[in-house]
Design a protein around this motif. Structure first.
Motif, PDB file in Angstrom:
ATOM      1  N   GLY A  15      -1.292  -1.493   7.195  1.00 18.73           N
ATOM      2  CA  GLY A  15      -1.057  -1.140   5.797  1.00 18.73           C
ATOM      3  C   GLY A  15      -1.734   0.160   5.415  1.00 18.73           C
ATOM      4  N   SER A  16      -2.960   0.351   5.897  1.00 19.52           N
ATOM      5  CA  SER A  16      -3.704   1.578   5.584  1.00 19.52           C
ATOM      6  C   SER A  16      -3.034   2.806   6.190  1.00 19.52           C
ATOM      7  N   SER A  17      -2.554   2.667   7.438  1.00 17.28           N
ATOM      8  CA  SER A  17      -1.895   3.812   8.077  1.00 17.28           C
ATOM      9  C   SER A  17      -0.585   4.138   7.374  1.00 17.28           C
ATOM     10  N   ASN A  18       0.123   3.117   6.878  1.00 18.37           N
ATOM     11  CA  ASN A  18       1.367   3.365   6.150  1.00 18.37           C
ATOM     12  C   ASN A  18       1.097   4.089   4.832  1.00 18.37           C
ATOM     13  N   ALA A  19       0.012   3.703   4.161  1.00 23.49           N
ATOM     14  CA  ALA A  19      -0.368   4.384   2.922  1.00 23.49           C
ATOM     15  C   ALA A  19      -0.713   5.846   3.193  1.00 23.49           C
ATOM     16  N   ASP A  36      12.238   3.514   3.429  1.00 27.69           N
ATOM     17  CA  ASP A  36      12.620   2.530   4.445  1.00 27.69           C
ATOM     18  C   ASP A  36      11.381   2.174   5.249  1.00 27.69           C
ATOM     19  N   LEU A  37      11.300   0.922   5.698  1.00 29.45           N
ATOM     20  CA  LEU A  37      10.164   0.502   6.513  1.00 29.45           C
ATOM     21  C   LEU A  37      10.619  -0.453   7.601  1.00 29.45           C
ATOM     22  N   ILE A  38      10.256  -0.134   8.844  1.00 33.13           N
ATOM     23  CA  ILE A  38      10.421  -1.064   9.963  1.00 33.13           C
ATOM     24  C   ILE A  38       9.024  -1.485  10.369  1.00 33.13           C
ATOM     25  N   LYS A  39       8.705  -2.763  10.123  1.00 32.29           N
ATOM     26  CA  LYS A  39       7.341  -3.269  10.337  1.00 32.29           C
ATOM     27  C   LYS A  39       7.212  -3.816  11.750  1.00 32.29           C
ATOM     28  N   ASN A  40       6.582  -3.050  12.622  1.00 30.13           N
ATOM     29  CA  ASN A  40       6.354  -3.472  14.010  1.00 30.13           C
ATOM     30  C   ASN A  40       4.978  -4.098  14.208  1.00 30.13           C
ATOM     31  N   LEU A  41       3.997  -3.646  13.424  1.00 32.24           N
ATOM     32  CA  LEU A  41       2.622  -4.116  13.577  1.00 32.24           C
ATOM     33  C   LEU A  41       2.440  -5.456  12.879  1.00 32.24           C
ATOM     34  N   PRO A  42       1.622  -6.348  13.436  1.00 35.52           N
ATOM     35  CA  PRO A  42       1.365  -7.622  12.764  1.00 35.52           C
ATOM     36  C   PRO A  42       0.676  -7.409  11.424  1.00 35.52           C
ATOM     37  N   MET A  43       1.093  -8.189  10.420  1.00 33.68           N
ATOM     38  CA  MET A  43       0.525  -8.060   9.077  1.00 33.68           C
ATOM     39  C   MET A  43      -0.741  -8.881   8.930  1.00 33.68           C
ATOM     40  N   GLY A  44      -1.694  -8.357   8.145  1.00 29.98           N
ATOM     41  CA  GLY A  44      -2.907  -9.095   7.838  1.00 29.98           C
ATOM     42  C   GLY A  44      -3.762  -9.406   9.044  1.00 29.98           C
ATOM     43  N   ALA A  45      -3.655  -8.579  10.082  1.00 25.19           N
ATOM     44  CA  ALA A  45      -4.370  -8.882  11.325  1.00 25.19           C
ATOM     45  C   ALA A  45      -5.507  -7.901  11.601  1.00 25.19           C
ATOM     46  N   LEU A  48       0.815  -1.216   0.000  1.00 26.58           N
ATOM     47  CA  LEU A  48       0.000   0.000   0.000  1.00 26.58           C
ATOM     48  C   LEU A  48       0.849   1.267   0.000  1.00 26.58           C
ATOM     49  N   ILE A  49       2.098   1.169   0.466  1.00 28.96           N
ATOM     50  CA  ILE A  49       3.002   2.325   0.377  1.00 28.96           C
ATOM     51  C   ILE A  49       3.292   2.623  -1.092  1.00 28.96           C
ATOM     52  N   TYR A  50       3.605   1.588  -1.855  1.00 30.99           N
ATOM     53  CA  TYR A  50       3.871   1.760  -3.295  1.00 30.99           C
ATOM     54  C   TYR A  50       2.631   2.305  -4.005  1.00 30.99           C
ATOM     55  N   ARG A  51       1.464   1.745  -3.669  1.00 27.45           N
ATOM     56  CA  ARG A  51       0.237   2.206  -4.313  1.00 27.45           C
ATOM     57  C   ARG A  51      -0.062   3.662  -3.974  1.00 27.45           C
TER      58      ARG A  51
END
Length: 269
Positions: free
Chosen positions: A88-92, A74-83, A53-56
């Motif tokens: 993803g929405s907040s990153n976008a 750069d991205l440091i993913k702390n939040l669980p994905m797909g949960a 979603l960042i790319y989009r």
């Protein structure tokens, strides 16, 4: 609160929902490029670049603004994905807000929300940045003050398809429209539960186990993350033991009425 009022002719659902922020976050770095290139300092292993979603958000903003600038991310993913907690929405949304400033586009919040809602229904609230009562697909926002409290997030490690839940015949689509825009515990309703329990029966078992501990659990959106209010020492011990046994991730957090994006970043709309 997540209530499904009706299904529209275009296939989208008219919702009434309540959004509040947390002090949990991913971390994103932006470096402006003058060569119009989009580059990533992280691998797309768990999802393709086209699903990012960042790319989009970057490509949508470039298309809208015709900007000739690029960016390295750069991205440091702390939040669980797909949960289902909006990582993803907040990153976008953060990408749209940050690049609007860094690329000096001077787009209004309304314009950014218009771009964001085409990326995902939960993107507008993160651009808006304040707790809100939301309607439509989630883009009609009214500010709402909600008590800020301590919670524990439970990530059971189950990936739930939002698409499957909203296409399910088990999803009720006839909830009464609330005319008054306020939230209290009597409105802590999630209409997605029948569909979640039907397609992911393990979620019902998890909720039953948490209810047996009197933890007052609530599934966030279509799931799979669950949050529970602040516990006493005995409940906390029992939950920790159960989580260790089941392999769940526990994340304590505080609910917030303003997004950390606007509190901690030199960004203003």
């Amino acid at each position: 609160m997540l209530r499904v009022i009706r299904r529209e002719e275009n296939g989208y659902h008219y919702l009434q929902t309540v959004f509040q922020f947390t002090d949990l976050f991913d971390e994103i770095g932006f470096e402006v490029r003058e060569d119009n290139e989009i580059r990533f300092n992280y691998e797309h292993l768990d999802f393709s670049k086209e699903e990012d979603l960042i790319y989009r958000a970057i490509t949508a903003l470039k298309h809208y603004s015709n900007s000739d600038k690029g960016v390295t991310i750069d991205l440091i993913k702390n939040l669980p994905m797909g949960a289902g907690i909006g990582g993803g929405s907040s990153n976008a949304a953060t990408t749209l807000v940050a690049l609007n400033a860094l690329w000096e586009l001077n787009l209004s919040q309304t314009a950014l929300i218009e771009i964001g809602k085409k990326i995902g229904a939960d993107v507008p609230i993160f651009i808006y940045g304040k707790s809100a009562w939301a309607e439509g697909i989630g883009e009609i926002l009214t500010p709402l003050e909600i008590k800020e409290e301590e919670f524990t997030l439970i990530n059971p490690g189950i990936h739930i398809s939002t698409k499957l839940i909203f296409e399910s015949s088990e999803l009720p689509r006839n909830s009464m429209l609330f005319p008054d825009k306020y939230f209290d515990q009597s409105r802590a309703i999630n209409d997605c539960l029948p569909a979640i329990y039907h397609h992911y029966p393990a979620m019902r078992l998890i909720m039953n186990a948490l209810n047996e501990l009197n933890l007052n659990p609530y599934i966030t959106g279509t799931g799979s993350c669950i949050f529970v209010p602040k516990m006493d020492a005995e409940q906390s011990l029992l939950l920790s033991s159960l989580a260790k046994e089941q392999g769940w991730e526990l994340l304590p957090f505080k609910s917030l009425n303003q997004s950390l994006l606007y509190e901690n970043a030199p960004i203003a709309l």
